[in-house]
Design a protein around this motif. Structure first.
Motif, PDB file in Angstrom:
ATOM      1  N   ALA A 178      53.196 -45.684 -38.251  1.00  0.00           N
ATOM      2  CA  ALA A 178      54.554 -46.138 -37.942  1.00  0.00           C
ATOM      3  C   ALA A 178      54.973 -47.320 -38.804  1.00  0.00           C
ATOM      4  N   GLY A 179      54.056 -47.788 -39.660  1.00  0.00           N
ATOM      5  CA  GLY A 179      54.376 -48.935 -40.508  1.00  0.00           C
ATOM      6  C   GLY A 179      54.238 -50.267 -39.810  1.00  0.00           C
ATOM      7  N   GLN A 180      53.647 -50.284 -38.633  1.00  0.00           N
ATOM      8  CA  GLN A 180      53.440 -51.527 -37.884  1.00  0.00           C
ATOM      9  C   GLN A 180      52.018 -52.024 -38.178  1.00  0.00           C
ATOM     10  N   PHE A 181      51.879 -52.652 -39.353  1.00  0.00           N
ATOM     11  CA  PHE A 181      50.547 -52.941 -39.872  1.00  0.00           C
ATOM     12  C   PHE A 181      49.827 -54.060 -39.128  1.00  0.00           C
ATOM     13  N   VAL A 182      50.544 -55.047 -38.680  1.00  0.00           N
ATOM     14  CA  VAL A 182      49.908 -56.141 -37.940  1.00  0.00           C
ATOM     15  C   VAL A 182      49.316 -55.625 -36.631  1.00  0.00           C
ATOM     16  N   GLU A 183      50.081 -54.786 -35.925  1.00  0.00           N
ATOM     17  CA  GLU A 183      49.580 -54.206 -34.674  1.00  0.00           C
ATOM     18  C   GLU A 183      48.366 -53.319 -34.940  1.00  0.00           C
ATOM     19  N   ALA A 184      48.426 -52.593 -36.075  1.00  0.00           N
ATOM     20  CA  ALA A 184      47.277 -51.754 -36.441  1.00  0.00           C
ATOM     21  C   ALA A 184      46.049 -52.619 -36.689  1.00  0.00           C
ATOM     22  N   GLN A 215      46.776 -54.348 -48.728  1.00  0.00           N
ATOM     23  CA  GLN A 215      48.230 -54.372 -48.601  1.00  0.00           C
ATOM     24  C   GLN A 215      48.727 -55.764 -48.191  1.00  0.00           C
ATOM     25  N   GLY A 216      47.820 -56.718 -48.117  1.00  0.00           N
ATOM     26  CA  GLY A 216      48.207 -58.086 -47.796  1.00  0.00           C
ATOM     27  C   GLY A 216      48.206 -58.405 -46.320  1.00  0.00           C
ATOM     28  N   VAL A 217      47.681 -57.528 -45.490  1.00  0.00           N
ATOM     29  CA  VAL A 217      47.652 -57.766 -44.043  1.00  0.00           C
ATOM     30  C   VAL A 217      46.269 -58.278 -43.674  1.00  0.00           C
ATOM     31  N   THR A 218      46.197 -59.542 -43.281  1.00  0.00           N
ATOM     32  CA  THR A 218      44.921 -60.137 -42.893  1.00  0.00           C
ATOM     33  C   THR A 218      44.920 -60.424 -41.407  1.00  0.00           C
ATOM     34  N   GLY A 220      45.135 -62.001 -37.885  1.00  0.00           N
ATOM     35  CA  GLY A 220      45.899 -63.127 -37.352  1.00  0.00           C
ATOM     36  C   GLY A 220      47.250 -63.298 -37.996  1.00  0.00           C
ATOM     37  N   ASP A 221      47.664 -62.364 -38.863  1.00  0.00           N
ATOM     38  CA  ASP A 221      48.972 -62.452 -39.518  1.00  0.00           C
ATOM     39  C   ASP A 221      50.099 -62.320 -38.508  1.00  0.00           C
ATOM     40  N   SER A 222      51.219 -62.833 -38.847  1.00  0.00           N
ATOM     41  CA  SER A 222      52.419 -62.736 -38.018  1.00  0.00           C
ATOM     42  C   SER A 222      53.266 -61.579 -38.484  1.00  0.00           C
ATOM     43  N   ALA A 223      54.419 -61.455 -37.893  1.00  0.00           N
ATOM     44  CA  ALA A 223      55.332 -60.378 -38.278  1.00  0.00           C
ATOM     45  C   ALA A 223      55.779 -60.533 -39.726  1.00  0.00           C
ATOM     46  N   ASP A 224      55.774 -61.803 -40.232  1.00  0.00           N
ATOM     47  CA  ASP A 224      56.168 -62.010 -41.627  1.00  0.00           C
ATOM     48  C   ASP A 224      55.188 -61.296 -42.560  1.00  0.00           C
ATOM     49  N   ALA A 225      53.899 -61.339 -42.209  1.00  0.00           N
ATOM     50  CA  ALA A 225      52.907 -60.679 -43.045  1.00  0.00           C
ATOM     51  C   ALA A 225      53.137 -59.174 -43.047  1.00  0.00           C
ATOM     52  N   GLU A 226      53.543 -58.664 -41.900  1.00  0.00           N
ATOM     53  CA  GLU A 226      53.819 -57.234 -41.816  1.00  0.00           C
ATOM     54  C   GLU A 226      54.974 -56.870 -42.732  1.00  0.00           C
ATOM     55  N   ALA A 227      55.974 -57.714 -42.743  1.00  0.00           N
ATOM     56  CA  ALA A 227      57.122 -57.459 -43.614  1.00  0.00           C
ATOM     57  C   ALA A 227      56.700 -57.523 -45.069  1.00  0.00           C
ATOM     58  N   ASP A 228      55.809 -58.492 -45.391  1.00  0.00           N
ATOM     59  CA  ASP A 228      55.320 -58.591 -46.760  1.00  0.00           C
ATOM     60  C   ASP A 228      54.546 -57.339 -47.146  1.00  0.00           C
ATOM     61  N   ALA A 229      53.720 -56.852 -46.194  1.00  0.00           N
ATOM     62  CA  ALA A 229      52.934 -55.657 -46.477  1.00  0.00           C
ATOM     63  C   ALA A 229      53.849 -54.458 -46.697  1.00  0.00           C
ATOM     64  N   ALA A 230      54.904 -54.367 -45.927  1.00  0.00           N
ATOM     65  CA  ALA A 230      55.848 -53.262 -46.081  1.00  0.00           C
ATOM     66  C   ALA A 230      56.526 -53.346 -47.436  1.00  0.00           C
ATOM     67  N   ALA A 231      56.835 -54.588 -47.833  1.00  0.00           N
ATOM     68  CA  ALA A 231      57.478 -54.773 -49.140  1.00  0.00           C
ATOM     69  C   ALA A 231      56.532 -54.386 -50.249  1.00  0.00           C
ATOM     70  N   THR A 232      55.250 -54.741 -50.079  1.00  0.00           N
ATOM     71  CA  THR A 232      54.242 -54.374 -51.076  1.00  0.00           C
ATOM     72  C   THR A 232      54.150 -52.877 -51.223  1.00  0.00           C
TER      73      THR A 232
END
Length: 238
Positions: A178-184, A215-218, A220-232
């Motif tokens: 679903a593109g929700q990488f932080v939750e994943a 993809q840049g998702v580490t 403890g990341d926040s929603a901002d990291a998820e957005a960055d990963a999506a952008a990547t």
């Protein structure tokens, strides 16, 4: 001599009393013995019948599996349905699970999910209900619908539940789709941090986490990291 005569008379009297008692109670004793024999024989006959029924169901089940393995899905599903309807012992349950798996093999995902859901709502054994829900959840992963997956395995994620890590994997993969990488990542980390996680599952989770980190998702990341990963991902696709 008198003693011998006395003893013979006593013996005759005892014999006569015994004959009278037997005439009076003998039929009842024989009747009771017959009932006991019939009960024992009936019980053995019932066990034999159950055993023969289960043996017949086993043969039907194996024949149905042979059809499915040979790619004869229509004949295999029909045979599995027959076991579900009239089988004995645990074979109807086994047939239900195998039928759902056969539907999934044919690419009939919706039908397979419905079959697993039916098991989850009708099976008496709690563990089998949970296992059916887990199988349905795995089939729903590619749809990228975390809610649908969570509805089936959300209750299995509690600490101590034997299926908790499999449930977390299914939910994590659905979040990823679903593109929700932080939750994943949160779900995958929960498995990685569980020392009781099976080795093969832990190895898969390590690969998922490595993919997310690429993809840049580490952790403890926040929603901002998820957005960055999506952008990547978006840049990579370009």
């Amino acid at each position: 001599m008198s003693d011998e005569i006395f003893n013979e008379v006593n013996e005759d009297l005892r014999n006569e009393r015994m004959r009278k008692l037997w005439r009076q109670f003998g039929p009842w004793i024989i009747g009771a013995a017959v009932v006991i024999v019939l009960i024992v024989a009936g019980n053995e006959a019932w066990r034999w019948w159950q055993s023969s029924q289960q043996n017949a169901s086993a043969e039907q089940f194996v024949a149905a599996l042979d059809e499915v393995e040979a790619g004869n899905y229509e004949a295999g599903l029909e045979a599995l349905n027959a076991v579900e309807t009239s089988g004995a012992g645990n074979y109807p349950t086994l047939a239900s699970f195998r039928e759902a798996a056969a539907l999934a093999q044919q690419g009939q995902v919706d039908e397979a999910v419905a079959a697993y859901d039916a098991i989850a709502t009708t099976q008496n054994d709690q563990r089998l209900r949970e296992l059916a829900s887990l199988f349905a959840a795995y089939l729903l992963v590619d749809g990228g619908d975390p809610l649908a997956v969570s509805q089936r395995v959300g209750d299995l994620q509690v600490d101590g539940h034997p299926l908790r890590n499999a449930a977390r994997e299914a939910l994590g993969l659905s979040y990823y789709q679903a593109g929700q990488f932080v939750e994943a990542r949160t779900q995958f980390d929960a498995v990685a941090n569980d020392p009781a996680a099976p080795r093969n599952l832990a190895q898969r989770i390590g690969l998922y986490i490595a993919q997310l980190e690429s993809q840049g998702v580490t952790g403890g990341d926040s929603a901002d990291a998820e957005a960055d990963a999506a952008a990547t991902d978006a840049e990579a696709s370009e």
